[in-house]
Write a protein that holds these residues in place. Structure first.
Motif, PDB file in Angstrom:
ATOM      1  N   LEU A  37      37.170  19.326 -14.146  1.00 39.69           N
ATOM      2  CA  LEU A  37      36.631  19.114 -12.796  1.00 39.69           C
ATOM      3  C   LEU A  37      35.175  19.472 -13.058  1.00 39.69           C
ATOM      4  O   LEU A  37      34.240  18.869 -11.976  1.00 39.69           O
ATOM      5  N   GLY A  38      34.672  20.090 -13.693  1.00 34.49           N
ATOM      6  CA  GLY A  38      33.140  20.300 -13.725  1.00 34.49           C
ATOM      7  C   GLY A  38      32.363  21.326 -12.834  1.00 34.49           C
ATOM      8  O   GLY A  38      33.214  22.194 -12.241  1.00 34.49           O
ATOM      9  N   HIS A  39      31.079  21.414 -12.779  1.00 39.67           N
ATOM     10  CA  HIS A  39      30.606  22.333 -12.007  1.00 39.67           C
ATOM     11  C   HIS A  39      30.594  21.974 -10.420  1.00 39.67           C
ATOM     12  O   HIS A  39      30.279  22.932  -9.589  1.00 39.67           O
ATOM     13  N   GLU A  40      31.029  20.969 -10.033  1.00 40.14           N
ATOM     14  CA  GLU A  40      31.055  20.855  -8.487  1.00 40.14           C
ATOM     15  C   GLU A  40      32.751  21.201  -7.806  1.00 40.14           C
ATOM     16  O   GLU A  40      33.102  20.852  -6.824  1.00 40.14           O
ATOM     17  N   TRP A  41      33.130  22.198  -8.769  1.00 36.82           N
ATOM     18  CA  TRP A  41      34.471  22.776  -8.118  1.00 36.82           C
ATOM     19  C   TRP A  41      34.536  23.208  -6.876  1.00 36.82           C
ATOM     20  O   TRP A  41      35.409  23.078  -5.983  1.00 36.82           O
ATOM     21  N   GLN A  42      33.482  23.911  -6.495  1.00 39.62           N
ATOM     22  CA  GLN A  42      33.481  24.486  -5.135  1.00 39.62           C
ATOM     23  C   GLN A  42      33.502  23.298  -4.015  1.00 39.62           C
ATOM     24  O   GLN A  42      34.097  23.693  -2.997  1.00 39.62           O
ATOM     25  N   GLU A  43      32.742  22.178  -4.126  1.00 35.97           N
ATOM     26  CA  GLU A  43      32.659  21.237  -3.151  1.00 35.97           C
ATOM     27  C   GLU A  43      34.092  20.734  -3.203  1.00 35.97           C
ATOM     28  O   GLU A  43      34.440  20.359  -1.997  1.00 35.97           O
ATOM     29  N   VAL A  44      34.731  20.563  -4.478  1.00 37.97           N
ATOM     30  CA  VAL A  44      36.020  19.932  -4.485  1.00 37.97           C
ATOM     31  C   VAL A  44      36.902  20.790  -3.465  1.00 37.97           C
ATOM     32  O   VAL A  44      37.958  20.161  -2.894  1.00 37.97           O
ATOM     33  N   GLY A  45      36.887  22.053  -3.837  1.00 42.45           N
ATOM     34  CA  GLY A  45      37.894  22.890  -3.074  1.00 42.45           C
ATOM     35  C   GLY A  45      37.933  22.844  -1.622  1.00 42.45           C
ATOM     36  O   GLY A  45      38.832  22.690  -0.868  1.00 42.45           O
ATOM     37  N   CYS A  84      37.201  29.141 -13.016  1.00 40.86           N
ATOM     38  CA  CYS A  84      37.086  29.083 -11.762  1.00 40.86           C
ATOM     39  C   CYS A  84      37.798  27.990 -11.048  1.00 40.86           C
ATOM     40  O   CYS A  84      38.440  28.004  -9.986  1.00 40.86           O
ATOM     41  N   SER A  85      37.820  26.927 -11.651  1.00 43.43           N
ATOM     42  CA  SER A  85      38.317  25.691 -11.302  1.00 43.43           C
ATOM     43  C   SER A  85      39.922  25.833 -11.298  1.00 43.43           C
ATOM     44  O   SER A  85      40.593  25.490 -10.454  1.00 43.43           O
ATOM     45  N   PHE A  86      40.127  26.292 -12.532  1.00 47.97           N
ATOM     46  CA  PHE A  86      41.868  26.811 -12.392  1.00 47.97           C
ATOM     47  C   PHE A  86      42.384  27.725 -11.562  1.00 47.97           C
ATOM     48  O   PHE A  86      43.265  27.376 -10.544  1.00 47.97           O
ATOM     49  N   GLU A  87      41.413  28.714 -10.953  1.00 46.10           N
ATOM     50  CA  GLU A  87      41.900  29.493 -10.052  1.00 46.10           C
ATOM     51  C   GLU A  87      41.836  29.034  -8.630  1.00 46.10           C
ATOM     52  O   GLU A  87      42.800  29.136  -7.821  1.00 46.10           O
ATOM     53  N   MET A  88      40.781  28.018  -8.561  1.00 50.87           N
ATOM     54  CA  MET A  88      41.027  27.224  -7.190  1.00 50.87           C
ATOM     55  C   MET A  88      41.895  26.346  -7.105  1.00 50.87           C
ATOM     56  O   MET A  88      42.798  26.125  -6.012  1.00 50.87           O
ATOM     57  N   LEU A  89      42.746  25.767  -8.212  1.00 52.54           N
ATOM     58  CA  LEU A  89      43.792  24.849  -8.263  1.00 52.54           C
ATOM     59  C   LEU A  89      45.003  25.781  -8.007  1.00 52.54           C
ATOM     60  O   LEU A  89      45.848  25.511  -7.442  1.00 52.54           O
ATOM     61  N   ASP A 141      46.052  12.442  -4.564  1.00 52.42           N
ATOM     62  CA  ASP A 141      45.708  12.020  -3.175  1.00 52.42           C
ATOM     63  C   ASP A 141      44.607  12.896  -2.890  1.00 52.42           C
ATOM     64  O   ASP A 141      43.671  12.554  -2.055  1.00 52.42           O
ATOM     65  N   CYS A 142      44.553  14.243  -2.814  1.00 55.61           N
ATOM     66  CA  CYS A 142      43.720  15.188  -2.355  1.00 55.61           C
ATOM     67  C   CYS A 142      42.429  15.074  -2.831  1.00 55.61           C
ATOM     68  O   CYS A 142      41.318  15.042  -2.317  1.00 55.61           O
ATOM     69  N   LEU A 143      42.391  14.819  -4.247  1.00 56.29           N
ATOM     70  CA  LEU A 143      41.112  14.643  -4.970  1.00 56.29           C
ATOM     71  C   LEU A 143      40.393  13.221  -4.757  1.00 56.29           C
ATOM     72  O   LEU A 143      39.296  12.906  -5.197  1.00 56.29           O
ATOM     73  N   ARG A 144      41.210  12.386  -4.243  1.00 60.15           N
ATOM     74  CA  ARG A 144      40.512  10.942  -4.377  1.00 60.15           C
ATOM     75  C   ARG A 144      39.368  10.816  -3.568  1.00 60.15           C
ATOM     76  O   ARG A 144      38.619  10.008  -4.212  1.00 60.15           O
ATOM     77  N   PRO A 145      39.031  11.535  -2.516  1.00 60.13           N
ATOM     78  CA  PRO A 145      37.573  11.148  -2.024  1.00 60.13           C
ATOM     79  C   PRO A 145      36.449  11.758  -2.901  1.00 60.13           C
ATOM     80  O   PRO A 145      35.346  11.407  -2.713  1.00 60.13           O
ATOM     81  N   ALA A 146      36.786  12.572  -3.768  1.00 62.41           N
ATOM     82  CA  ALA A 146      35.664  13.038  -4.613  1.00 62.41           C
ATOM     83  C   ALA A 146      35.216  12.149  -5.704  1.00 62.41           C
ATOM     84  O   ALA A 146      36.056  11.361  -6.366  1.00 62.41           O
TER      85      ALA A 146
END
Length: 165
Positions: A88-96, A121-126, A144-149
């Motif tokens: 996911l990289g550094h944009e994980w918060q925006e993705v969340g 952090c990305s793992f905990e978010m997921l 499907d949730c991640l498709r817009p990112a």
């Protein structure tokens, strides 16, 4: 476990629909070993065919695997989530916030608990998303949730592969 506790647990389990029971097991997976959620853990003998039922009571159907969503598809494991998180990289918060619908304050807590560890952090978010989704936390649902990112295409390839397993 005392006999009365066992009886109460059996009655609660019988009162739940199959979908409710599977969701309950899924939510407990991180807090109880799987063996404690199997039929033998409540004293039903060695298998479903040998369990005795009170007179007039139909036998409870066999349980699905705890990793199969009632709607079909395999539920994402912690290993699956970690594999996705590493991409996911550094944009994980925006993705969340934008894709997973998580609260920014919760993502800030995750960041504060894991400073300088983006993949964790990305793992905990997921994991937070998986807890919220419950039995719907499958690879196709996450894809499907991640498709817009604007994510690395490898994320979608990985989720596609997980959905086929």
């Amino acid at each position: 476990m005392a006999a009365t506790e066992r009886e109460v647990l059996l009655e609660v389990q019988r009162a739940l629909s199959e979908e409710q029971f599977q969701t309950f097991k899924y939510l407990l997976e991180e807090r109880l070993p799987l063996s404690r959620l199997q039929p033998d853990a409540v004293g039903w003998g060695s298998g479903w065919g040998t369990r005795s039922e009170p007179a007039g009571r139909a036998p409870h159907p066999p349980l699905m695997s705890p990793w199969v969503s009632p709607g079909g598809g395999r539920l994402l494991s912690e290993r699956d989530l970690l594999r996705v998180a590493q991409l996911l990289g550094h944009e994980w918060q925006e993705v969340g916030v934008l894709c997973l619908g998580l609260q920014r304050c919760r993502l800030e807590q995750i960041r504060e608990n894991n400073p300088h560890r983006t993949a964790l952090c990305s793992f905990e978010m997921l994991r937070e998303w998986r807890r919220r989704e419950g039995a719907a936390a499958t690879a196709p649902r996450l894809r499907d949730c991640l498709r817009p990112a604007q994510l690395d295409p490898e994320v979608f390839t990985l989720l596609q592969q997980m959905g086929l397993e």
